[in-house]
Each structure stands twice: as C-alpha cells, then as structure tokens.
Motif scaffolding. Sequence first.
Motif, PDB file in Angstrom:
ATOM      1  N   TRP A 198      12.334   5.165   1.980  1.00 26.06           N
ATOM      2  CA  TRP A 198      11.262   4.034   2.212  1.00 26.06           C
ATOM      3  C   TRP A 198      11.793   2.625   1.536  1.00 26.06           C
ATOM      4  O   TRP A 198      12.776   2.991   0.660  1.00 26.06           O
ATOM      5  N   MET A 199      11.625   1.557   1.939  1.00 25.40           N
ATOM      6  CA  MET A 199      12.151   0.318   1.395  1.00 25.40           C
ATOM      7  C   MET A 199      10.877  -0.617   1.443  1.00 25.40           C
ATOM      8  O   MET A 199      10.179  -0.732   2.521  1.00 25.40           O
ATOM      9  N   TRP A 213       0.018  -5.844  13.194  1.00 25.16           N
ATOM     10  CA  TRP A 213       1.692  -5.779  13.496  1.00 25.16           C
ATOM     11  C   TRP A 213       1.824  -4.365  14.035  1.00 25.16           C
ATOM     12  O   TRP A 213       2.434  -4.259  14.973  1.00 25.16           O
ATOM     13  N   LEU A 260       1.606   2.980   2.465  1.00 24.41           N
ATOM     14  CA  LEU A 260       0.554   4.138   3.436  1.00 24.41           C
ATOM     15  C   LEU A 260       1.581   4.234   4.638  1.00 24.41           C
ATOM     16  O   LEU A 260       1.029   5.276   5.426  1.00 24.41           O
ATOM     17  N   SER A 261       2.759   3.562   4.853  1.00 30.08           N
ATOM     18  CA  SER A 261       3.404   3.741   6.267  1.00 30.08           C
ATOM     19  C   SER A 261       3.676   5.053   6.605  1.00 30.08           C
ATOM     20  O   SER A 261       3.438   5.542   7.657  1.00 30.08           O
ATOM     21  N   TYR A 293       3.435  -3.968  17.777  1.00 32.36           N
ATOM     22  CA  TYR A 293       4.777  -3.375  18.279  1.00 32.36           C
ATOM     23  C   TYR A 293       4.423  -2.089  19.095  1.00 32.36           C
ATOM     24  O   TYR A 293       5.350  -1.703  19.929  1.00 32.36           O
ATOM     25  N   SER A 311       0.738  -1.185   0.010  1.00 33.25           N
ATOM     26  CA  SER A 311       0.158   0.135   0.042  1.00 33.25           C
ATOM     27  C   SER A 311       0.838   1.036  -0.060  1.00 33.25           C
ATOM     28  O   SER A 311       0.272   2.498  -0.430  1.00 33.25           O
ATOM     29  N   PHE A 359      -4.090  -8.028   4.534  1.00 30.36           N
ATOM     30  CA  PHE A 359      -3.516  -6.606   4.709  1.00 30.36           C
ATOM     31  C   PHE A 359      -3.896  -6.008   5.978  1.00 30.36           C
ATOM     32  O   PHE A 359      -3.186  -5.487   6.694  1.00 30.36           O
ATOM     33  N   ASN A 408       9.172  -3.953   2.437  1.00 25.53           N
ATOM     34  CA  ASN A 408       9.444  -4.830   3.463  1.00 25.53           C
ATOM     35  C   ASN A 408      10.262  -5.965   3.254  1.00 25.53           C
ATOM     36  O   ASN A 408      10.897  -6.268   4.239  1.00 25.53           O
ATOM     37  N   LEU A 426      13.841  -6.872   5.337  1.00 21.66           N
ATOM     38  CA  LEU A 426      14.184  -8.019   6.182  1.00 21.66           C
ATOM     39  C   LEU A 426      15.332  -8.678   5.706  1.00 21.66           C
ATOM     40  O   LEU A 426      16.044  -9.119   6.459  1.00 21.66           O
ATOM     41  N   ASN A 442      10.758  -4.528  14.776  1.00 17.46           N
ATOM     42  CA  ASN A 442      11.196  -5.257  13.458  1.00 17.46           C
ATOM     43  C   ASN A 442      12.749  -5.493  13.668  1.00 17.46           C
ATOM     44  O   ASN A 442      13.116  -6.577  13.101  1.00 17.46           O
TER      45      ASN A 442
HETATM   46  P1  FAD Z   1       1.832  -2.666   3.822  1.00 23.26           P
HETATM   47  O1  FAD Z   1       2.193  -3.999   3.391  1.00 23.26           O
HETATM   48  O2  FAD Z   1       1.010  -2.135   2.694  1.00 23.26           O
HETATM   49  O3  FAD Z   1       1.423  -2.803   5.033  1.00 23.26           O
HETATM   50  C1  FAD Z   1       0.276  -1.751   5.405  1.00 23.26           C
HETATM   51  C2  FAD Z   1       0.667  -1.338   7.007  1.00 23.26           C
HETATM   52  O4  FAD Z   1       0.608  -2.220   7.869  1.00 23.26           O
HETATM   53  C3  FAD Z   1       2.101  -0.508   6.668  1.00 23.26           C
HETATM   54  O5  FAD Z   1       1.883   0.582   6.243  1.00 23.26           O
HETATM   55  C4  FAD Z   1       2.380  -0.630   8.379  1.00 23.26           C
HETATM   56  O6  FAD Z   1       1.789   0.470   9.145  1.00 23.26           O
HETATM   57  C5  FAD Z   1       1.773  -1.814   8.830  1.00 23.26           C
HETATM   58  N1  FAD Z   1       2.824  -2.968   8.883  1.00 23.26           N
HETATM   59  C6  FAD Z   1       3.036  -3.932   7.717  1.00 23.26           C
HETATM   60  N2  FAD Z   1       4.128  -4.592   8.245  1.00 23.26           N
HETATM   61  C7  FAD Z   1       4.491  -4.353   9.333  1.00 23.26           C
HETATM   62  C8  FAD Z   1       5.678  -4.784  10.220  1.00 23.26           C
HETATM   63  N3  FAD Z   1       6.407  -5.909   9.984  1.00 23.26           N
HETATM   64  N4  FAD Z   1       5.645  -4.060  11.384  1.00 23.26           N
HETATM   65  C9  FAD Z   1       4.643  -3.125  11.629  1.00 23.26           C
HETATM   66  N5  FAD Z   1       4.003  -2.585  11.013  1.00 23.26           N
HETATM   67  C10 FAD Z   1       3.693  -3.088   9.764  1.00 23.26           C
HETATM   68  N6  FAD Z   1       7.438  -0.006   9.462  1.00 23.26           N
HETATM   69  C11 FAD Z   1       7.213   1.399   9.898  1.00 23.26           C
HETATM   70  O7  FAD Z   1       5.745   1.865   9.869  1.00 23.26           O
HETATM   71  N7  FAD Z   1       8.113   2.109  10.224  1.00 23.26           N
HETATM   72  C12 FAD Z   1       9.370   1.626  10.338  1.00 23.26           C
HETATM   73  O8  FAD Z   1      10.237   2.243  11.006  1.00 23.26           O
HETATM   74  C13 FAD Z   1       9.636   0.236  10.175  1.00 23.26           C
HETATM   75  N8  FAD Z   1      10.887  -0.206  10.225  1.00 23.26           N
HETATM   76  C14 FAD Z   1      11.011  -1.513  10.167  1.00 23.26           C
HETATM   77  C15 FAD Z   1      12.376  -2.144  10.104  1.00 23.26           C
HETATM   78  C16 FAD Z   1      12.792  -3.409   9.796  1.00 23.26           C
HETATM   79  C17 FAD Z   1      14.190  -4.026   9.850  1.00 23.26           C
HETATM   80  C18 FAD Z   1      11.655  -4.191   9.126  1.00 23.26           C
HETATM   81  C19 FAD Z   1      12.152  -5.536   8.655  1.00 23.26           C
HETATM   82  C20 FAD Z   1      10.552  -3.546   8.869  1.00 23.26           C
HETATM   83  C21 FAD Z   1      10.069  -2.229   9.391  1.00 23.26           C
HETATM   84  N9  FAD Z   1       8.772  -1.809   9.167  1.00 23.26           N
HETATM   85  C22 FAD Z   1       8.563  -0.714   9.395  1.00 23.26           C
HETATM   86  C23 FAD Z   1       7.704  -2.601   8.799  1.00 23.26           C
HETATM   87  C24 FAD Z   1       7.444  -2.743   7.263  1.00 23.26           C
HETATM   88  O9  FAD Z   1       8.592  -2.835   6.650  1.00 23.26           O
HETATM   89  C25 FAD Z   1       6.686  -1.420   6.798  1.00 23.26           C
HETATM   90  O10 FAD Z   1       5.622  -0.886   7.629  1.00 23.26           O
HETATM   91  C26 FAD Z   1       6.151  -1.742   5.368  1.00 23.26           C
HETATM   92  O11 FAD Z   1       7.153  -1.868   4.581  1.00 23.26           O
HETATM   93  C27 FAD Z   1       5.445  -0.150   4.948  1.00 23.26           C
HETATM   94  O12 FAD Z   1       5.089  -0.477   3.647  1.00 23.26           O
HETATM   95  P2  FAD Z   1       3.634  -0.359   3.307  1.00 23.26           P
HETATM   96  O13 FAD Z   1       2.780   0.672   3.690  1.00 23.26           O
HETATM   97  O14 FAD Z   1       3.598  -0.393   1.784  1.00 23.26           O
HETATM   98  O15 FAD Z   1       3.113  -1.650   4.008  1.00 23.26           O
END
Ligand code: FAD
Length: 468
Positions: A333-334, A272, A239-240, A276, A237, A266, A336, A340, A376
């Motif tokens: 941004w990176m 998650w 959205l983070s 945390y 997404s 999702f 997920n 890992l 994480n």
């Molecule tokens: P989507 O896959 O679309 O997920 C939707 C939402 O779910 C995310 O925006 C996030 O709020 C939540 N979410 C998803 N995966 C995780 C997870 N493993 N832990 C907690 N929440 C999650 N996320 C952060 O928001 N801030 C950080 O500082 C952060 N640091 C990370 C450090 C490491 C080493 C790792 C492995 C993961 C970290 N993450 C962090 C979790 C995760 O990688 C990101 O939330 C995610 O990649 C954001 O992309 P998205 O919004 O497209 O996620």
Amino acid sequence: MARRAAIVWFRRDLRLRDHPALRAALDSADRVVPVFCFDDSLLGGRHASGPRTQFMLECLAELDSDLRELGSGLVVRRGRPEREISDLAREIGAEEIHFSRDVSPFARQRGERTREAFEDIGLELHAHPGVNAIDDVGAPRTKSSDKPFTVFSPFHRTWVDIERRDVLRAPSSMPGLPSGLAKGRLPSLEALGLTQEVSDPARGGESEARKTYDRFLDGPIRDYSDNHDALGRDLTSRLSPYLHFGCLSARQIEERIPDGKGPAAFHRQICWRDFYSHVLVNFPRNARSEFQDRYRGNIKWSYAEKAFEKWCEGRTGFPLVDAGMRQLKAEGWMHNRARLVVGSFLTKDMGIDWRWGERWFMRMLIDGDEANNNGNWQWIASVGTDPAPAFRRLYNPQRHAERYDPNGTYVRRYVPELRDVPDEFIFAPHEMPDDVQREVGCVIGEDYPEQMLDHKAAREEALERLRV
Ligand code: FAD
C-alpha cells in the motif's frame, strides 16, 4: 411449491452485510449455495499478485467462517468458472445464479463467456449492484452531449444527486449446504503458485474492514480535507483494499459519512473510484492504451530496465520517491500523495512508459484495482481523462517533500539509512558535506544512492516529449 435452488457467485464482494446478490438469492430460493471459484487465468494473468491474493484468501477464510456460523459455508472451486460453476449448478439442480456486476474488461469478458455457458444449461442470470456507490456506474451521461463523462468535476456534480439503494442487513441465517456436496477447501498462496512479497500487509476480511472504518470515523474523517495529504501523519482511511474486495461496500461507507467539510472531501474521493469505473466501462481500450488520441503510439517512452529497477527498489536517490516505493514493498500500500510523486517521477523525470508503473503497482498493491490504477496512472502521466497541461502534473520531488512531509517523518519511517540525517539535508542528502555524511552514518553512494538524474534537465525533456 417446488423448492428452488440458487447459486451466489462471490467475486469482488466478499462480505455478508449489504450484499444485494445474496439477499435476492435468499428471497427467491430456499436452497442457496455460495461459491467462490479460483480462476487461474486471473490469478496467473497479467495482473497476478501475491500480496493481493493473500489478502483475498484472508477475506475468503472469514467469509467461509461467517457463512458457517449462519448454517452454510463457502463452496470452493478452482478452474474456469463457466465449467466449474455450471457443473455445480447441475449437481445441485440450481435454476438461478446471482452475482454483483463488475466493470473491469477481464470481468466483462468473463461475464460473456459464463453467460453463454450458464444460459446453455438453463440457469437464470441475475446481475446485481453492490460494487460501486451508484447502481449502474457506466450509465451517467453529460447533459450537454449525452456522452460518457471524461472529466471528474461534472461527473461528481451528477453523481452526488443519483438516487442510492438502501443498505441491506446481513442475513440472520442461511439454508444448509446440500448433503453430499463436496465443499472444497481454500488453497494456500503457495498452492496457487504465488508468493507473499510484502512484509507488513494489512489483514483482509469484513471485520477488519469495519474496524478500519470505525477508527477513521472516530477522528480522522473530521479533518480529512486538511490532513489527507500529510504524508507523515497517515490520516487517510486505508479502506482501499477492503473496498477493492468488497469487504465493505461503498454504500455502507456512504451511509455513515457525517456532515462537514472533512467528510464531504472524503465522500468526493469515493466518487473518484466510481469515476474511474465509469471511464473503464465506457472506454475499455484504456486498459492498454492512452485515452487521449494524440498520445496513442506517439510518445517515445523509455524502457530502461536498470533505471526501472532502481525505481521499483526505492533507490533513486530522491528520498520521497524512495520512501513511497519502499512503503509499497513493505505494506503493499502507498499513501496517495506518494503515489502521485512516484508516478510523476517514473513517467516524467525518467520518461518510462506508464504501463510499466501500472504493472508494478498491480503486482505489489493489495488495493490494486484495474479501473483505479489505470485511471490514476494515465492521469499522472498526463495521457488520460480529466486532462491538464503536462507541467501541472510534473512534480519536483524535493519541493513536494518539503510541503507534504515537512519534518521528514515519512521519509525517515521508510528509508532507515536517512534516519539520522539532519533536517536541513533530509530531502537532499547528496548535499551533505562529507564529514556530516560520515558522522550520521549515511555516506552517499555507499549507504544511500546518488540522485539518479537531474530533475531540472529531466523536466525539460519531459515537457518536450509530451509536446506531440
Ligand atoms: P482515502 O483517501 O481514505 O480515500 C477513500 C477511498 O476513496 C479510497 O479507499 C479509494 O477507494 C477512493 N479513492 C481515493 N482516491 C482515489 C483516486 N485518486 N482514484 C480512485 N479512487 C480513489 N486506488 C486504488 O484503490 N487502487 C489502485 O490500484 C490505485 N492505484 C493508483 C495509482 C496511482 C499512480 C495513483 C496516483 C493513485 C492510485 N489509487 C489507487 C488511488 C489512491 O491512491 C488510493 O485509492 C488511496 O491512496 C487509498 O488510500 P485510502 O483508502 O486511505 O484513501
């Protein structure tokens, strides 16, 4: 009836829709002053970040403009909130202050300081939900021992059944700011002593957040469970950053999640985030040290600065690790799956203290969030909650790339010097014969680095290191 005045203190909830603190202030007082206070101890503290602060400034600019459209505006102050906001309260004769409850150790410490200062001047304090999906993220307890959760799956089972508050609409108008009140201006990033370190960041703000979610709902969410790990396709997404700054609330997200397997997967990710937060509220010591007692102070971490620099710069010689680290430098941004892999590589293959990785991420990530990042990092370093044997979270970067980026799309996108490398060598370019290296313009050791270590040997050392 006497006219009451209230302050709404915006922090990590930079939106007008679904804002319980704002709604409560408007219901209770006829003069409402929205304020944001730049706190130098946060901006310049151990988690200082140019990319994240720039994103926040964009969120604040939009919030200010939206408030102006409603007849108000965002009052801006800079300094210690206990002083700045107390002064503001005295100036406007405020009786109450409303804010969204936050969970980080910094926010809670600041909460203590400000509580005393506000109570001293007779302000009523009202803490509201709005940051997490559930109202009181620290509260859930295990059925078996009535303790905080430390394992994700049972937390998730409890979390899905917790009753949710209704999503609130944005106000249709706001009382004007008191006449004569100095509104204050949003500073520039430079004026805050920070620099933008990434070249292609997402844009902050509530409208961008809604557009981003609409795009995700329009398609990717349906197959999220199948596609969320497909690095090259980029179908999560994103959205983070918006969730971190509250441009969109977790409840607004939940409210629109449709039925189905992809959407359910999702929704589990949203859990998650609450997990945390729950962990950090209940174990604030985690912010600086390992959750698992047996590892605290007992692991011989490496502090090799030169090696760490190679990791930060994306010059390890492992294409997937380098692609992830360069995505971070480019976008703040990176993906997920890449987080890992780079996390496993730093803490297991390189044996570097997870706190170094945590710190670099907090500097570069726009979504850098103390609870999520710390949780994480501890997870991937195998020292945190939700434990599993270390070998399960010790990834082979080449095998991972073959599985999650089979065509090398992600690697080629972020490591341009590997763009013309043939498929058979894309994840092991050091194996290219010399003539192929010259032909494709990627000479190992010149255009792209040699592998900085031997994964097989590093794996054995990592397992030994964690056997304490
Ligand atoms: P989507 O896959 O679309 O997920 C939707 C939402 O779910 C995310 O925006 C996030 O709020 C939540 N979410 C998803 N995966 C995780 C997870 N493993 N832990 C907690 N929440 C999650 N996320 C952060 O928001 N801030 C950080 O500082 C952060 N640091 C990370 C450090 C490491 C080493 C790792 C492995 C993961 C970290 N993450 C962090 C979790 C995760 O990688 C990101 O939330 C995610 O990649 C954001 O992309 P998205 O919004 O497209 O996620």
